[in-house]
Motif scaffolding. Structure first.
Motif, PDB file in Angstrom:
ATOM      1  N   TYR A   1       0.876  -1.182   0.000  1.00 13.95           N
ATOM      2  CA  TYR A   1       0.000   0.000   0.000  1.00 13.95           C
ATOM      3  C   TYR A   1       0.906   1.223   0.000  1.00 13.95           C
ATOM      4  CZ  TYR A   1      -4.336  -2.585   0.756  1.00 13.95           C
ATOM      5  OH  TYR A   1      -5.417  -3.411   0.608  1.00 13.95           O
ATOM      6  N   VAL A   2       0.793   2.016  -1.042  1.00 18.89           N
ATOM      7  CA  VAL A   2       1.702   3.128  -1.291  1.00 18.89           C
ATOM      8  C   VAL A   2       0.946   4.446  -1.154  1.00 18.89           C
ATOM      9  CG1 VAL A   2       3.108   4.227  -3.087  1.00 18.89           C
ATOM     10  CG2 VAL A   2       3.118   1.729  -2.826  1.00 18.89           C
ATOM     11  N   PRO A   3       1.475   5.426  -0.405  1.00 17.16           N
ATOM     12  CA  PRO A   3       0.784   6.716  -0.306  1.00 17.16           C
ATOM     13  C   PRO A   3       0.779   7.443  -1.644  1.00 17.16           C
ATOM     14  CG  PRO A   3       2.939   6.822   0.757  1.00 17.16           C
ATOM     15  CD  PRO A   3       2.708   5.387   0.397  1.00 17.16           C
ATOM     16  N   ARG A   4      -0.380   8.011  -1.995  1.00 14.57           N
ATOM     17  CA  ARG A   4      -0.514   8.806  -3.212  1.00 14.57           C
ATOM     18  C   ARG A   4      -1.211  10.119  -2.873  1.00 14.57           C
ATOM     19  NH1 ARG A   4       0.437   6.583  -8.327  1.00 14.57           N
ATOM     20  NH2 ARG A   4       0.473   8.825  -8.770  1.00 14.57           N
ATOM     21  N   TRP A   5      -0.832  11.171  -3.581  1.00 13.94           N
ATOM     22  CA  TRP A   5      -1.480  12.477  -3.465  1.00 13.94           C
ATOM     23  C   TRP A   5      -2.110  12.828  -4.808  1.00 13.94           C
ATOM     24  CZ3 TRP A   5       3.759  14.838  -1.554  1.00 13.94           C
ATOM     25  CH2 TRP A   5       4.028  14.397  -0.255  1.00 13.94           C
ATOM     26  N   THR A   6      -3.218  13.526  -4.753  1.00 13.88           N
ATOM     27  CA  THR A   6      -3.843  14.049  -5.964  1.00 13.88           C
ATOM     28  C   THR A   6      -4.132  15.526  -5.760  1.00 13.88           C
ATOM     29  OG1 THR A   6      -6.071  13.476  -5.189  1.00 13.88           O
ATOM     30  CG2 THR A   6      -4.926  11.827  -6.520  1.00 13.88           C
TER      31      THR A   6
ATOM     32  N   ALA B   1       4.938   9.537  -3.039  1.00 13.86           N
ATOM     33  CA  ALA B   1       4.637  10.569  -2.048  1.00 13.86           C
ATOM     34  C   ALA B   1       5.364  10.220  -0.759  1.00 13.86           C
ATOM     35  CB  ALA B   1       3.130  10.667  -1.815  1.00 13.86           C
ATOM     36  N   VAL B   2       5.441  11.165   0.152  1.00 15.50           N
ATOM     37  CA  VAL B   2       6.090  10.949   1.441  1.00 15.50           C
ATOM     38  C   VAL B   2       5.075  10.321   2.397  1.00 15.50           C
ATOM     39  CG1 VAL B   2       7.236  12.053   3.393  1.00 15.50           C
ATOM     40  CG2 VAL B   2       7.622  12.904   1.064  1.00 15.50           C
TER      41      VAL B   2
ATOM     42  N   PRO C   1       8.720   3.199   7.443  1.00 17.65           N
ATOM     43  CA  PRO C   1       8.314   4.476   8.061  1.00 17.65           C
ATOM     44  C   PRO C   1       8.249   5.643   7.081  1.00 17.65           C
ATOM     45  CG  PRO C   1       9.995   3.372   9.377  1.00 17.65           C
ATOM     46  CD  PRO C   1       9.915   2.636   8.083  1.00 17.65           C
ATOM     47  N   GLY C   2       9.184   5.718   6.165  1.00 21.22           N
ATOM     48  CA  GLY C   2       9.195   6.844   5.238  1.00 21.22           C
ATOM     49  C   GLY C   2       9.640   8.151   5.853  1.00 21.22           C
ATOM     50  N   ASP C   3      10.083   8.115   7.117  1.00 20.67           N
ATOM     51  CA  ASP C   3      10.413   9.372   7.806  1.00 20.67           C
ATOM     52  C   ASP C   3      11.823   9.861   7.487  1.00 20.67           C
ATOM     53  OD1 ASP C   3      11.791   7.401   9.103  1.00 20.67           O
ATOM     54  OD2 ASP C   3      10.861   7.713  11.060  1.00 20.67           O
ATOM     55  N   THR C   4      12.557   9.112   6.673  1.00 24.00           N
ATOM     56  CA  THR C   4      13.888   9.586   6.278  1.00 24.00           C
ATOM     57  C   THR C   4      13.838  10.407   4.987  1.00 24.00           C
ATOM     58  OG1 THR C   4      14.295   7.532   5.073  1.00 24.00           O
ATOM     59  CG2 THR C   4      15.018   7.616   7.372  1.00 24.00           C
ATOM     60  N   ILE C   5      12.657  10.517   4.367  1.00 21.93           N
ATOM     61  CA  ILE C   5      12.517  11.307   3.149  1.00 21.93           C
ATOM     62  C   ILE C   5      12.194  12.750   3.527  1.00 21.93           C
ATOM     63  CG2 ILE C   5      11.261  11.572   0.978  1.00 21.93           C
ATOM     64  CD1 ILE C   5      10.605   8.611   1.079  1.00 21.93           C
ATOM     65  N   GLN C   6      13.027  13.678   3.119  1.00 19.38           N
ATOM     66  CA  GLN C   6      12.811  15.090   3.438  1.00 19.38           C
ATOM     67  C   GLN C   6      11.711  15.644   2.533  1.00 19.38           C
ATOM     68  OE1 GLN C   6      13.207  18.422   2.490  1.00 19.38           O
ATOM     69  NE2 GLN C   6      12.978  19.063   4.630  1.00 19.38           N
TER      70      GLN C   6
ATOM     71  N   ARG D   1      12.400  18.692  -0.008  1.00 22.45           N
ATOM     72  CA  ARG D   1      13.387  18.292  -1.017  1.00 22.45           C
ATOM     73  C   ARG D   1      12.770  17.305  -2.001  1.00 22.45           C
ATOM     74  NH1 ARG D   1      18.836  16.151   1.426  1.00 22.45           N
ATOM     75  NH2 ARG D   1      18.793  18.309   2.215  1.00 22.45           N
ATOM     76  N   PHE D   2      11.941  16.400  -1.473  1.00 22.88           N
ATOM     77  CA  PHE D   2      11.246  15.429  -2.320  1.00 22.88           C
ATOM     78  C   PHE D   2      10.358  16.144  -3.335  1.00 22.88           C
ATOM     79  CE2 PHE D   2       7.599  12.667  -3.221  1.00 22.88           C
ATOM     80  CZ  PHE D   2       8.205  11.471  -3.579  1.00 22.88           C
TER      81      PHE D   2
END
Length: 335
Positions: free
Chosen positions: A171-176, A224-225, A297-302, A305-306
């Motif tokens: 399950y991958v986070p997505r933004w629209t 997405a983050v 966790p994904g918490d290492t992605i800034q 910057r992303f």
């Protein structure tokens, strides 16, 4: 010179190539496992199909009588799904796959034609010990997202003749529309499932009795983050099933060059009862399953910057319901 030019063109005739008519064949897809039911068997006919237009009704097999029998003469009849009629289900909790047992599929089509499978042995599977994820940056010119490479570890038993298949989804986070920090839209942030190919298989012929370490089984995209939720399933295979999935992968991964062999129908282990040379397409399998889950966790992605690096390239317009056919608005439960 002019005469030669016109003569060349006068020699060109239109050639009408015959269109090959291929008779529709039964297609079987499904397996029984050592996990509790339900199990599904999908029955269709081969034919032209476009994934964007729904499954053609004329290729669905309605009203078949489908049973599975084990080597102790236990038999269960499958129930046809009223909403998805190409699927037939084992729902009886008492009929659960057992390691060491052999299972045979029997299909009686509406016209009385009978197809049966070769008995399929449900082999034990080594425990899936650990899964991990490694972040990998995409080539900036590829137009592809970054990804988490999903790696597994397990230990092959000492006896030769084990075969594996891995199936993974995330399950991958997505933004629209835009990213959540710049939007109050409640339907513009969701999780979308992504699935691996079914053909990640391995024989222990070269690694018998050793560890299987850091085997890559899936690339989960990063659009997405946020947290990602990953599940890996490790299946046992019979030798025949391993050969089937190996051939399936060979055809799927062809480059399409002139030197590729001509594609052929991938025939499985189901045949006409009255004539064993008449084979159905697809495969009826029996597998033990070991599964593991991982929350990345994904918490290492800034965050900023992303966004700046990708320039919102993977944020489509609209909302999650209008953009994705499958999605959930909250993280999956019980992870």
């Amino acid at each position: 010179m002019y005469f030669c030019f016109t003569s060349l063109f006068s020699c060109v005739d239109e050639v009408q190539l015959p269109i090959r008519q291929v008779q529709a064949r039964l297609v079987v897809d499904g397996l029984i496992t050592d996990e509790p039911p339900p199990y599904s068997i999908k029955l269709t006919l081969s034919g032209a199909y476009s994934s964007g237009s729904g499954f053609p009704e004329e290729l669905i097999i309605n009203g078949a009588v489908v049973t599975i029998t084990d080597n102790n003469d236990r038999t269960v009849q499958l129930e046809q799904d009223p909403l998805l009629p190409s699927y037939y289900w084992v729902r009886d909790p008492a009929f659960r796959g057992q390691v060491g047992h052999r299972y045979t599929l029997n299909v009686v089509l509406p016209d009385g034609t009978v197809f049966v499978s070769a008995p399929e042995l449900l082999r034990a599977v080594a425990p899936l010990e650990q899964i991990q994820a490694e972040y990998r940056l995409a080539n900036g010119y590829s137009g592809q997202p970054d990804l988490y490479n999903i790696l597994i570890n397990t230990h092959d038993p000492a006896m030769l003749g084990d075969y594996y298949r891995w199936s993974t989804y995330s399950y991958v986070p997505r933004w629209t529309g835009t990213d959540p920090r710049h939007s109050t839209c409640t339907l513009c942030s969701c999780w979308v499932p992504y699935y691996s190919q079914l053909t990640s298989v391995l024989s222990d012929a070269l690694i018998n009795g050793n560890r299987i370490s850091r085997r890559s089984v899936f690339d989960s995209p990063v659009y997405a983050v946020g947290k990602q939720y990953v599940e890996v399933r490790q299946y046992s295979l019979s030798r025949a099933a391993y050969q089937y999935w190996t051939l399936f992968e060979e055809q799927r991964s062809r480059t399409g060059s002139l030197f590729d062999p001509q594609p052929a129908s991938i025939e499985g282990n189901v045949h006409l009862q009255a004539d064993t040379t008449v084979l159905a397409l697809g495969y009826f399998g029996a597998s033990a399953v070991s599964r593991q889950r991982l929350v990345i966790p994904g918490d290492t992605i800034q965050y900023d910057r992303f966004l700046n690096r990708l320039n919102k390239a993977f944020i489509p317009s609209g909302t999650c319901p209008s953009t994705f056919t499958e999605f959930i608005l909250a993280p999956p439960a019980s992870w």
